[in-house]
Scaffold this motif. Sequence first.
Motif, short mmCIF file in Angstrom:
data_model
loop_
_atom_site.label_atom_id
_atom_site.label_comp_id
_atom_site.label_asym_id
_atom_site.label_seq_id
_atom_site.Cartn_x
_atom_site.Cartn_y
_atom_site.Cartn_z
N UNK A 1 0.83 -1.21 0.00
CA UNK A 1 0.00 0.00 0.00
C UNK A 1 0.86 1.25 0.00
N UNK A 2 1.87 1.30 0.87
CA UNK A 2 2.69 2.51 1.03
C UNK A 2 3.58 2.75 -0.19
N UNK A 3 4.27 1.70 -0.65
CA UNK A 3 5.17 1.86 -1.79
C UNK A 3 4.39 2.28 -3.04
N UNK A 4 3.22 1.71 -3.24
CA UNK A 4 2.39 2.09 -4.38
C UNK A 4 2.04 3.58 -4.31
N UNK A 5 1.71 4.06 -3.12
CA UNK A 5 1.35 5.46 -2.94
C UNK A 5 2.54 6.38 -3.23
N UNK A 6 3.73 6.02 -2.72
CA UNK A 6 4.90 6.86 -2.91
C UNK A 6 5.36 6.91 -4.36
N UNK B 1 -11.97 1.50 4.13
CA UNK B 1 -11.48 2.31 5.25
C UNK B 1 -10.16 1.82 5.83
N UNK B 2 -9.96 0.51 5.88
CA UNK B 2 -8.74 -0.03 6.47
C UNK B 2 -7.49 0.30 5.66
N UNK B 3 -7.66 0.76 4.42
CA UNK B 3 -6.51 1.07 3.57
C UNK B 3 -6.11 2.55 3.68
N UNK B 4 -6.74 3.26 4.59
CA UNK B 4 -6.38 4.65 4.89
C UNK B 4 -4.95 4.67 5.43
N UNK B 5 -4.08 5.45 4.81
CA UNK B 5 -2.67 5.44 5.18
C UNK B 5 -2.41 5.99 6.58
N UNK B 6 -3.31 6.82 7.08
CA UNK B 6 -3.16 7.29 8.47
C UNK B 6 -3.33 6.12 9.43
N UNK C 1 7.04 8.02 9.35
CA UNK C 1 7.26 8.60 8.02
C UNK C 1 5.97 8.63 7.20
N UNK C 2 5.19 7.55 7.28
CA UNK C 2 3.93 7.48 6.53
C UNK C 2 2.96 8.56 7.01
N UNK C 3 2.82 8.70 8.33
CA UNK C 3 1.91 9.71 8.88
C UNK C 3 2.38 11.11 8.50
N UNK D 1 1.77 16.06 5.26
CA UNK D 1 2.36 17.08 4.41
C UNK D 1 1.86 17.03 2.99
N UNK D 2 1.00 16.07 2.70
CA UNK D 2 0.42 16.00 1.36
C UNK D 2 1.31 15.35 0.33
N UNK D 3 2.37 14.65 0.76
CA UNK D 3 3.25 13.99 -0.18
C UNK D 3 2.57 12.80 -0.86
N UNK D 4 1.71 12.14 -0.13
CA UNK D 4 0.98 11.01 -0.67
C UNK D 4 -0.48 11.12 -0.26
N UNK D 5 -1.40 10.60 -1.06
CA UNK D 5 -2.83 10.69 -0.72
C UNK D 5 -3.21 9.69 0.37
N UNK D 6 -4.21 10.05 1.14
CA UNK D 6 -4.68 9.17 2.23
C UNK D 6 -5.21 7.86 1.66
N UNK D 7 -5.99 7.95 0.59
CA UNK D 7 -6.52 6.76 -0.06
C UNK D 7 -5.93 6.67 -1.46
N UNK D 8 -5.91 5.42 -1.98
CA UNK D 8 -5.30 5.22 -3.30
C UNK D 8 -6.19 5.73 -4.42
#
Length: 276
Positions: free
Chosen positions: A29-34, A113-118, A262-264, A269-276
Amino acid sequence: MIGWMEAVVLGLLQGLTEFLPISSSAHIRVVSAFLGWDDPGAAFTAVIQLGTEAAVLIYFRKELWEIISTWTRSLFKPELRDHFAARMGWYVIVGTIPIGVLGLVLKDQIEGAFRDLRLVGTTLIVFGIILWFADRTARNKLTLEKHLNVTHAVVYGFAQALALIPGVSRSGGTITAGLLLDYRREAAAKYSFLLAIPAVLASGLLELAEIGNGDAPDWGPTILATVISFIVGYAAVAWFLRYISTHRFTGFVIYRILLGVFVILAVSLGWIPVQG
């Protein structure tokens, strides 16, 4: 959509992280977002886990054959019912019930909802701290053969169910439960891997129908990622079991906390979106 390059990267991630207590689903999830890729989704994640689960099936093939054959024969031969392999068959079944039930009940949340990066970042931190506490306080003395019972299997099962939230980690949750129950690190990890087999196979097979439909990735990249996850996963499980026989989980805990922070921060800071 997931392309061939994405499939290679995500397959490597799945194989490297599935058996480590750092959450493979969180990493995907995180790598895809970044990297600016679409969220591959719960279906893709579940299906490529079939690759790493195939690695477990091969790695533990002797133990699995003994468990399945002894458990099956014990249904007709009462004298075999006290055999550890027969009992282990029941412990795996009982321990699978929580994630099976909760997986069906929470299907919409798992895919949304569970895929929310926060939430992912928070669970990486919180369950990393819990793993640290368990590792530091565990007496590291119980074995599966002598001490595993139905109650412990249920506790393991609910710990595994927590991994429905990316960031918890299936192996991390169940190993943490085992440490809190005072099992040896290797014993906790072994039962964690065996317990995951029915749940991962069922989840992956059920999600197969989603591949190629709607927003789910196509078959080609999914198969490639699954094959890569199998090859890398086999090496990872062998290394991990050797490593924890002589090392604590401190390195994994530090990594989880740093990644979670780092993810939070990145989301804030808006570097990555909360949801994909």
